[in-house]
Design a protein around this motif. Structure first.
Motif, short mmCIF file in Angstrom:
data_model
loop_
_atom_site.label_atom_id
_atom_site.label_comp_id
_atom_site.label_asym_id
_atom_site.label_seq_id
_atom_site.Cartn_x
_atom_site.Cartn_y
_atom_site.Cartn_z
N VAL A 1 9.66 11.52 55.42
CA VAL A 1 10.32 10.73 53.91
C VAL A 1 11.68 10.28 54.51
N GLY A 2 11.94 8.95 54.34
CA GLY A 2 13.23 8.53 54.80
C GLY A 2 12.93 7.76 56.12
N ALA A 3 13.28 6.52 56.17
CA ALA A 3 13.34 5.77 57.58
C ALA A 3 14.76 5.47 57.97
N GLY A 4 15.48 6.29 58.01
CA GLY A 4 17.02 6.23 58.57
C GLY A 4 16.76 6.59 60.08
N PRO A 5 17.93 6.74 60.81
CA PRO A 5 17.88 7.21 62.18
C PRO A 5 16.85 8.56 62.32
N ALA A 6 17.36 9.65 61.64
CA ALA A 6 16.55 10.84 61.63
C ALA A 6 14.88 10.65 61.44
N GLY A 7 14.84 9.90 60.27
CA GLY A 7 13.47 9.76 59.94
C GLY A 7 12.63 8.82 60.72
N TYR A 8 13.18 7.70 61.06
CA TYR A 8 12.32 6.61 61.88
C TYR A 8 12.14 7.34 63.53
N SER A 9 13.09 8.01 63.77
CA SER A 9 13.03 8.44 65.19
C SER A 9 11.89 9.61 65.27
N SER A 10 11.89 10.28 64.20
CA SER A 10 10.99 11.49 64.10
C SER A 10 9.40 11.05 63.95
N ALA A 11 9.31 10.09 62.94
CA ALA A 11 8.06 9.47 62.87
C ALA A 11 7.65 8.67 64.39
N ILE A 12 8.38 7.87 65.09
CA ILE A 12 7.98 7.48 66.27
C ILE A 12 7.49 8.45 67.24
N ARG A 13 8.43 9.65 67.41
CA ARG A 13 8.10 10.63 68.21
C ARG A 13 6.83 11.53 67.88
N CYS A 14 6.79 11.65 66.56
CA CYS A 14 5.31 12.30 66.19
C CYS A 14 4.29 11.26 66.60
N ALA A 15 4.32 9.95 66.53
CA ALA A 15 3.17 9.22 66.91
C ALA A 15 2.96 9.22 68.20
N GLN A 16 4.08 9.10 69.09
CA GLN A 16 3.92 9.32 70.63
C GLN A 16 3.10 10.52 70.79
N LEU A 17 3.21 11.50 70.19
CA LEU A 17 2.52 12.74 70.75
C LEU A 17 1.15 12.78 70.01
N GLY A 18 0.70 11.84 69.49
CA GLY A 18 -0.83 11.74 69.09
C GLY A 18 -0.89 12.26 67.59
N LEU A 19 0.13 12.41 66.68
CA LEU A 19 -0.10 12.77 65.65
C LEU A 19 -0.28 11.61 64.49
N LYS A 20 -1.28 11.72 63.55
CA LYS A 20 -1.19 10.65 62.41
C LYS A 20 0.02 10.82 61.85
N THR A 21 0.61 9.67 61.49
CA THR A 21 1.80 9.97 60.97
C THR A 21 2.31 8.55 59.75
N ALA A 22 2.78 9.02 58.79
CA ALA A 22 3.20 7.92 57.81
C ALA A 22 4.71 8.04 57.69
N CYS A 23 5.35 7.21 57.06
CA CYS A 23 6.78 7.19 56.81
C CYS A 23 7.05 6.55 55.61
N ILE A 24 7.76 7.28 54.48
CA ILE A 24 8.12 6.72 53.10
C ILE A 24 9.33 6.51 53.17
N ASP A 25 9.72 5.29 52.48
CA ASP A 25 10.91 4.64 52.49
C ASP A 25 11.20 3.86 51.53
N ASN A 26 12.25 3.67 50.60
CA ASN A 26 12.20 2.57 49.41
C ASN A 26 13.41 1.59 49.68
N TRP A 27 14.12 1.70 50.63
CA TRP A 27 15.13 0.71 50.91
C TRP A 27 14.92 -0.75 50.70
N ARG A 28 15.65 -1.55 50.31
CA ARG A 28 15.44 -3.08 50.10
C ARG A 28 16.53 -3.57 50.28
N ASN A 29 16.60 -4.82 50.80
CA ASN A 29 17.78 -5.65 51.38
C ASN A 29 18.29 -6.36 50.22
#
Length: 478
Positions: free
Chosen positions: A12-40
């Motif tokens: 939950v969250g796609a800032g530096p902590a969140g997106y890094s965690s999601a990427i590393r989870c996926a690299q390790l073979g874990l089925k991963t989702a990331c939820i974030d609500n930021w809009r430009n």
């Protein structure tokens, strides 16, 4: 209300902590989702969180533009370069910053696509240790997603002050302060901490008369106090009007100005400014993050209780980055915790050395440090020795006409182990990496003294500061 398939991990969250965690989870073979609500600004989804969109990346991008403008107006003649009729288009400068932010946000999206991470544009609420209710930003049907593990990484946001209510027109928060399209002639900032100083560095260089109102009697308590004193001297010379012990009591909009009232040791005062920036710190984004029945444990300031492994009181639920108190609110701290938690989930146990976590203030010149300060070590009764070398004694600093600042090394008086490194100067954020690496490998001041540094460079100030321990400096009198 529909129900989605189970994931291995939901972030939950796609800032530096969140997106890094999601990427590393996926690299390790874990089925991963990331939820974030930021809009430009155009209402489009963009990843990267507050750090990219309204924090350090946005700030340093604007500062680079401001430095160029200031140099054109004040520093070129001494180089034999003449430029006439220099002007600044603030709106175009903001557009340039937004273009860079959008490009970096799209790069994160490309990484998510590459790693097959499901990216969900929605707000999220933790229901229990396995379920999250999502409310899509586009207003479509609310649903529940499930995962074996949940990582909370919603970051932080600017604190609000009851006596200076933000309207983001005249009284603005740090996000709006990075999106002003006109130059305030007179600007006041509540808070002379990290955020206030970074914003002051931008707008003062663009020509705003900048006043910083700091409630604390001391200036910059986090860095080593010798560095803070040097910073006060440099920033005052640059034109910052730093008022310490100034406690703001009221701020009101009127006649297209802001009336600011504050108190200090000399009594009550008032200011009339074009804009007031509230830069009084940040708070964790935990409001409405979890349903009451989830029983997620928070402290009185809204931080999530975690153990040394970033685990919350709910099994399989973690909180990283600005949500916990394991370290300061720094993007790289969140990134490391994101990777750390991902590897825990995958059964790969690593560690984080918070003792060698670097801190940076992105002003100009920058401030950076790692390890302990002199005042903290003396308070603990540690026997220490200190080596200092000023940048004005390096040829590279003179060649670039940026001679302000110094490097300070602190070592144990008996073992010679490095205990702290503190820098104020140009590119301090880059130079500190050498100190972090040295301390991570338990280097001594003698190791620095024996390491050959290129000449002429700024980094050779490390070498000279280490030589100063034994009064062997080559480019200043001992």
């Amino acid at each position: 209300m529909s129900k989605s398939p189970i994931y291995d991990v939901i972030v939950v969250g796609a800032g530096p902590a969140g997106y890094s965690s999601a990427i590393r989870c996926a690299q390790l073979g874990l089925k991963t989702a990331c939820i974030d609500n930021w809009r430009n600004k155009q209402g489009q989804r963009i990843l990267g969180g507050a750090h990219l969109n309204s924090g350090c990346v946005a700030s340093i991008t604007l500062l680079e533009s401001a430095k160029l403008y200031h140099a054109l107006n004040h520093d070129l003649k001494k180089h034999g370069i003449h430029a006439e009729n220099i002007s600044v288009d603030i709106a175009a400068m903001i557009d340039h910053k937004d273009t860079i932010i959008d490009a970096l946000g799209h790069r994160i999206t490309e990484l998510f696509n590459h790693h097959k991470i499901d990216s969900i544009h929605a707000t999220a609420k933790l229901l229990n240790a396995r379920q999250i209710r999502i409310s899509p930003v586009d207003g479509s049907e609310t649903s529940i997603v499930e995962a074996k593990h949940i990582i909370l990484a919603t970051g932080s946001s600017p604190m609000q002050l009851p006596y200076a209510k933000v309207d983001n027109e005249f009284i603005v928060d740090s996000f709006a302060a990075l999106n002003m399209t006109t130059l305030p002639k007179k600007l006041a900032i509540i808070g002379a901490g990290v955020i206030g100083l970074e914003l002051a560095s931008i707008w003062s260089r663009l020509g705003s008369e900048t006043i910083l109102l700091e409630a604390q009697e001391s200036f910059l308590s986090l860095p080593d106090q010798q560095i803070s004193r040097e910073a006060y001297r440099i920033y005052t010379q640059q034109g910052f009007d730093l008022r310490l012990g100034a406690r703001v009591t009221a701020a009101k909009k009127g006649s297209k100005k802001v009336m600011v009232e504050y108190q200090d040791q000399e009594g009550s005062h008032s200011l009339r400014v074009d804009k007031l920036i509230v830069a009084s710190g940040r708070k964790p984004n935990t409001e409405n993050l979890a349903a009451p029945e989830a029983n997620l444990l928070l402290d009185e300031n809204g931080y999530v209780y975690v153990d040394e492994n970033c685990r919350t009181n709910l099994p399989g639920v973690y909180a990283i980055g600005d949500l916990n108190l394991l370290g300061p609110m720094l993007a790289h701290k969140g990134i490391e915790e994101g990777v750390f938690v991902a590897e825990q989930i995958a059964g790969r146990h690593s560690t984080i050395n918070y003792d060698t976590l670097p801190s940076v203030i992105y002003t100009d010149p920058e401030i950076a440090w790692v390890g302990q300060t002199e005042q903290a070590l003396r308070a603990m009764g540690e026997p220490i020795k200190i080596g200092i070398f000023p940048f004005h004694a390096t040829a590279r600093a003179h060649a670039s006409d940026r001679t302000e600042g110094l490097i300070k090394l602190i070592a144990h008086a008996d073992s010679d182990a490095l205990l702290g490194v503190h820098i104020i100067g140009v590119q301090a954020s880059e130079l500190i990496a050498e100190a972090v690496l040295a301390m991570e490998f338990s280097a001594s001041s003698e190791d620095f003294a024996r390491t050959i540094h290129a000449h002429p460079t700024r980094s050779e100030a490390f070498h000279e500061a280490a030589l100063a321990f034994k009064k062997k400096t080559l480019h200043i009198p001992n």
